[in-house]
Write an enzyme that holds these catalytic residues in place. Structure first.
Site, short mmCIF file in Angstrom:
data_model
loop_
_atom_site.label_atom_id
_atom_site.label_comp_id
_atom_site.label_asym_id
_atom_site.label_seq_id
_atom_site.Cartn_x
_atom_site.Cartn_y
_atom_site.Cartn_z
N SER A 16 0.82 -1.21 0.00
CA SER A 16 0.00 0.00 0.00
C SER A 16 0.86 1.26 0.00
O SER A 16 0.47 2.28 -0.59
CB SER A 16 -0.96 0.01 1.19
OG SER A 16 -0.28 0.12 2.42
N LEU A 94 16.96 -7.29 6.23
CA LEU A 94 18.02 -6.34 6.49
C LEU A 94 18.75 -6.06 5.18
O LEU A 94 19.19 -6.98 4.49
CB LEU A 94 19.00 -6.91 7.52
CG LEU A 94 20.11 -5.96 8.00
CD1 LEU A 94 19.51 -4.78 8.76
CD2 LEU A 94 21.11 -6.71 8.87
N HIS A 111 8.76 3.39 9.03
CA HIS A 111 8.53 2.48 10.17
C HIS A 111 7.26 2.91 10.89
O HIS A 111 7.05 4.11 11.11
CB HIS A 111 9.72 2.51 11.12
CG HIS A 111 9.58 1.57 12.27
ND1 HIS A 111 9.78 0.21 12.14
CD2 HIS A 111 9.26 1.78 13.57
CE1 HIS A 111 9.57 -0.38 13.31
NE2 HIS A 111 9.26 0.55 14.19
N GLU A 181 1.20 7.02 7.17
CA GLU A 181 2.32 6.59 6.34
C GLU A 181 2.10 6.98 4.88
O GLU A 181 3.03 7.42 4.19
CB GLU A 181 2.51 5.07 6.44
CG GLU A 181 2.99 4.58 7.79
CD GLU A 181 3.16 3.08 7.79
OE1 GLU A 181 3.71 2.54 6.81
OE2 GLU A 181 2.76 2.42 8.76
#
Length: 222
Positions: A16, A94, A111, A181
């Site tokens: 999204s 990572l 985040h 976000e």
């Protein structure tokens, strides 16, 4: 006409935030930016369907690739797309150090919390929101930060607070944070593309003075 700033996305989920970037940049008459490709960490990631619908290139590393193979795959793919900026949008892996170094100051992550709180290895998705509620925190939010070699540790570019309400569940907090976000990630990427923000020599995000004189930060009614 100048070449557009080319944005590549790394994602592991439904995409999204990838869609929010596409909606902002890949449209007629939009700014000289373009989302040119997405690398999904797995072949069944929903973001790949979004990429097909948007006509955006996509790629997935070989399923058994080790760390060095993955780093090489990422570097080769990003170079093939002539990527200027790399955006982690729900990417659960990572990022290899070689990739971080290659795009230092041009690679950012979003985040779903106000870092440095509720960040680090294993802190993603519903785990973050569950931890927020269990800690009794009344304010959470979203953070966009530059990426370094550790999970959720790089210099913070911007944050936006979101209230945690009585009776909230991880799902209700997640929905409220995700809506934020979708707003701050495209804005942060645009700021980076426009040179309004950069990673300074001291390892901190530096904002151009004129940014604070825009209507975003000015009370036009007061």
């Amino acid at each position: 006409m100048a070449e557009p700033v080319r944005i590549a996305v790394l994602s592991s989920g439904g995409g999204s935030n990838f869609q929010a970037l596409v909606d902002r940049f890949n449209r007629a008459g939009g700014p000289q930016r373009a989302v040119v490709g997405v690398i999904a960490s797995r072949a069944d990631a929903g973001v790949l369907r979004r990429a097909r619908r948007a006509g955006v290139a996509s790629a997935v590393p070989p399923p058994q690739a080790g760390k060095e193979e993955t780093a090489e795959f990422l570097l080769e793919t990003l170079a093939a797309w002539r990527s200027d900026i790399v955006v982690l949008a729900g990417y659960m892996k990572l990022v290899p150090e070689r990739v971080v170094r290659a795009y230092w100051g041009r690679i950012v992550n979003i985040h779903p919390a106000l870092l440095p709180a509720f960040g680090g290895k294993g802190m993603y998705g519903g785990r973050v929101h569950r931890a927020v509620i269990e800690a009794g925190t009344r304010i959470t939010g979203a953070t966009v930060h530059f990426v370094d070699e550790a999970y959720d540790r790089g210099p913070i570019l911007c944050q936006w607070p979101v209230p945690v309400l009585a009776g909230d569940t991880p799902e209700s907090v997640a929905a409220r944070v995700l809506a934020v976000e979708h707003q701050i990630l495209p804005a942060a990427v645009e700021s980076l593309a426009a040179g309004i923000v950069r990673l300074g020599a001291d390892g901190r995000a530096e904002w151009a003075r004129e940014w604070f004189e825009t209507e975003v930060f000015t009370n036009r009614e007061g």
